[in-house]
Design an enzyme around this catalytic site. Structure first.
Site, mmCIF file in Angstrom:
data_model
loop_
_atom_site.group_PDB
_atom_site.id
_atom_site.type_symbol
_atom_site.label_atom_id
_atom_site.label_comp_id
_atom_site.label_asym_id
_atom_site.label_seq_id
_atom_site.Cartn_x
_atom_site.Cartn_y
_atom_site.Cartn_z
ATOM 1 N N ASP A 62 0.763 -1.047 0.086
ATOM 2 C CA ASP A 62 0.029 0.097 0.153
ATOM 3 C C ASP A 62 0.955 1.315 0.008
ATOM 4 O O ASP A 62 1.349 1.634 1.061
ATOM 5 C CB ASP A 62 -0.728 0.090 1.438
ATOM 6 C CG ASP A 62 -1.635 1.112 1.533
ATOM 7 O OD1 ASP A 62 -1.992 1.645 0.218
ATOM 8 O OD2 ASP A 62 -2.513 1.405 2.535
HETATM 9 C C1 SPV Z 1 -6.644 1.527 4.159
HETATM 10 O O1 SPV Z 1 -7.373 0.773 4.618
HETATM 11 O O2 SPV Z 1 -5.998 1.545 3.178
HETATM 12 C C2 SPV Z 1 -6.178 2.811 5.233
HETATM 13 C C3 SPV Z 1 -6.526 2.591 6.396
HETATM 14 O O3 SPV Z 1 -5.937 3.815 4.436
HETATM 15 S S1 SPV Z 1 -5.085 2.354 7.168
HETATM 16 O O4 SPV Z 1 -4.779 0.935 6.437
HETATM 17 O O5 SPV Z 1 -5.696 1.782 8.496
HETATM 18 O O6 SPV Z 1 -4.207 3.083 7.184
HETATM 19 MG MG MG Z 2 -5.315 3.707 2.909
#
Ligand code: SPV
Ligand code: MG
Length: 559
Positions: A62
């Protein structure tokens, strides 16, 4: 609804109603249509189109690896799979304010309720990745970006501005300063993110929050916090961001490991959902209904009902020990020949309605229905006994006809709701047969009558049917073979019910009562009510066994 009355973003409007309600809004993360549907079924208020989940489901971190269009594709799929508002995690907005403007427009056009933009610098890093470089955008520039995205969306579209100040270790005051700047820039809600194991940080933020703009939190690491506690602490929206994905990873790992070790699917059967559960989740029933309604039936999905209940004394004593359909023609009964031809044409779901000497009718791979009242009832009553078959496309035929396979194949190709096979050789061959009580039809427009002709260039429909039609006016003979679509079955059912309401003992067309009525009597009533009955015209190629002569002819003609 006029354009001005229609909400600009219907799901955005729905999300706004949730913000206006007194209850906390609890939404959960998803990454595709199925996971979004599971979120909906579990009773959440909305779907969080999580960047973390979408990235992981692509097998990438991510970290702004995926493009805006890849994220949008998934959000659109999720939006299509549920009726809940979908809130899209748009990370940094995929660039600066100018990129973010396009992001808003694209997500809103896809029907998304709203989106969340964070103050990480592009390319962002997931808030929970340890040991990665974490840079935050300049507050003023980020506030301008928030203003830009608020201006870019329609009034109902929801913008959540998220600050990563606590994640980056910049402290509570900086988090509050940023939160206020984004709220003042027009954000509809402020998400304060934290990676601490207790809710203390975010609770302190909420305590010192001095704007009306509602607060959002993501209790991934402070997992002991309850919705109730968070709501009491001042949070309006709570996002359970990635629990579905993490649960599915655990379930898949365990199942696949066990499957590999055991080497048999039975080892994991009790820990996985049955296929029928997947069918339900993807709404297979809808697919089937659509197929029935909008696709021409293929032979595989067409059923057949053969009416073979009656007793015909013209054939005594040949039929003293068996029904007519079981008379053998060159070593094979008429019924067995019909079943073979149906199967060769791809029709495999075959039902036979038995009556007279029913114990003699025992062909395999056929469903049976019995009309034990065959002596005092007509074909229509027999057809009703097989009522369970009359739901989708179905071929109905008399149990005493022999026919060429291509006749059946032409009938199967018909896309009309009610279609009869009609032999157009009638006008040429009627001499000598006029008194035999043939089922005659009048077609419209009158089919062309040349010595040689092709299949109808234009549709021909049946305008009258019955044994009492003036033979000179009849254009063809109904051969006792018809096809009904799902709608055709409905039409017949509706007309039958209407006739019943008029009374069982009233004559129906050529029969003294509904109970003794023939199929053609019902078809006559169908035409009379203005429903269309199509005709597939043939020229011979079939025969009906009613008399000794017919039976003898069957022997000579069947190869
Ligand atoms: C996501 O789900 O991509 C978020 C929330 O941004 S977190 O992963 O908790 O940052
Ligand atoms: Mg996110």
């Amino acid at each position: 609804m006029t354009d001005s009355a229609r909400p600009s973003s219907p799901r955005g409007a729905a999300l706004r109603r949730l913000f206006a309600s007194p209850n906390p809004i609890v939404i959960a993360g998803a990454h595709d249509g199925l996971s979004a549907r599971l979120v909906e079924e579990a009773g959440f208020d909305g779907v969080w189109a999580s960047g973390f989940e979408i990235s992981a489901s692509h097998g990438v971190p991510d970290a702004s690896i995926l493009t805006m269009t890849e994220m949008l594709d998934r959000a659109r799929v999720m939006n299509g799979a549920v009726s809940l508002p979908v809130v899209a995690d748009c990370d940094t907005g995929f660039g600066n304010a100018i990129n973010a403007i396009r992001t808003v427009r694209a997500f809103e056009a896809a029907g998304i309720a709203g989106l969340c933009i964070e103050d990480n610098m592009y390319p962002k890093r997931c808030s929970f990745y340890p040991g990665v470089k974490r840079l935050l955008a300049d507050t003023d520039e980020q506030a301008l970006k928030i203003r830009a995205v608020c201006d870019a969306g329609s009034p109902d579209f929801v913008i959540i501005a998220r600050t990563e100040a606590l994640i980056a270790g910049w402290g509570l005051d900086e988090a509050l300063r940023r939160g206020r700047a984004y709220a003042d820039a027009g954000a509809d809600a402020i998400l304060i993110h934290s990676n601490q194991s207790t809710l203390d940080d975010v609770a302190r933020f909420a305590e010192q929050w001095d704007r009306l703009t509602p607060l959002v939190c993501v209790p991934t690491t402070y997992k002991a916090a309850t919705v109730e506690q968070l709501s009491r602490a001042g949070f309006k929206m709570i996002i359970f961001a990635n629990h579905g994905l993490r649960a599915s990873i655990r379930a898949m790992q365990d199942t696949l490991r066990e499957l590999r070790e055991a080497g048999t699917a039975s080892a994991v059967e009790d820990r996985i959902v049955p296929l029928s559960e997947v069918d339900r989740l993807v709404n297979l029933d809808q697919l089937k209904a659509d197929e029935r309604a909008y696709l021409p039936p293929d032979a595989e999905s067409v059923k057949a009902v053969i009416l073979a209940a009656g007793f015909d004394e013209r054939l005594m004593p040949l039929v003293s020990d068996r029904p007519k359909a079981m008379l053998e023609v060159r070593g094979k009964s008429i019924l067995a020949r019909q079943v073979d031809t149906l199967q060769q044409a791809g029709v495999r779901q075959i039902a036979v309605v038995r009556g007279y000497k029913k114990e003699q009718v025992t062909l395999p791979n056929v469903r049976y229905y019995d009309n034990d009242a065959f002596e005092e009832s007509g074909e229509l009553e027999s057809l009703l006994r097989a009522g369970a078959e009359l739901s989708g496309a179905v071929v109905v035929m008399y149990g005493d006809i022999l026919f060429d396979r291509n006749i059946l194949e032409r009938l199967l190709q018909s896309a009309d709701d009610i279609t009869l096979v009609c032999d157009r050789s009638w006008p040429d061959t009627r001499a000598g047969r006029e008194a035999a009580g043939c089922d005659l039809v009048v077609e419209s427009p009158t089919p062309r009558r040349h010595h040689r002709f092709l299949a109808d260039a234009q549709p021909v429909s049946v305008s009258a049917i019955g044994a009492t039609i003036d033979p000179a006016l009849a254009t063809a003979e109904f051969i006792g073979m018809a096809k009904l679509s799902a709608r055709g079955c409905q039409i017949l059912g509706e007309v039958y019910r209407e006739l019943r309401e008029l009374g069982d003992d009233r004559p129906v067309h050529e029969s003294p009562s509904l109970r003794t009525a023939k199929l053609t009597d019902l078809l006559h009533e169908v035409v009379r009510r203005g429903h269309a009955i199509a005709s597939v015209g043939i020229y011979q190629g079939w025969l009906e066994v009613d008399t000794f002569d017919d039976y003898r002819r069957a022997w000579t003609e069947v190869g």
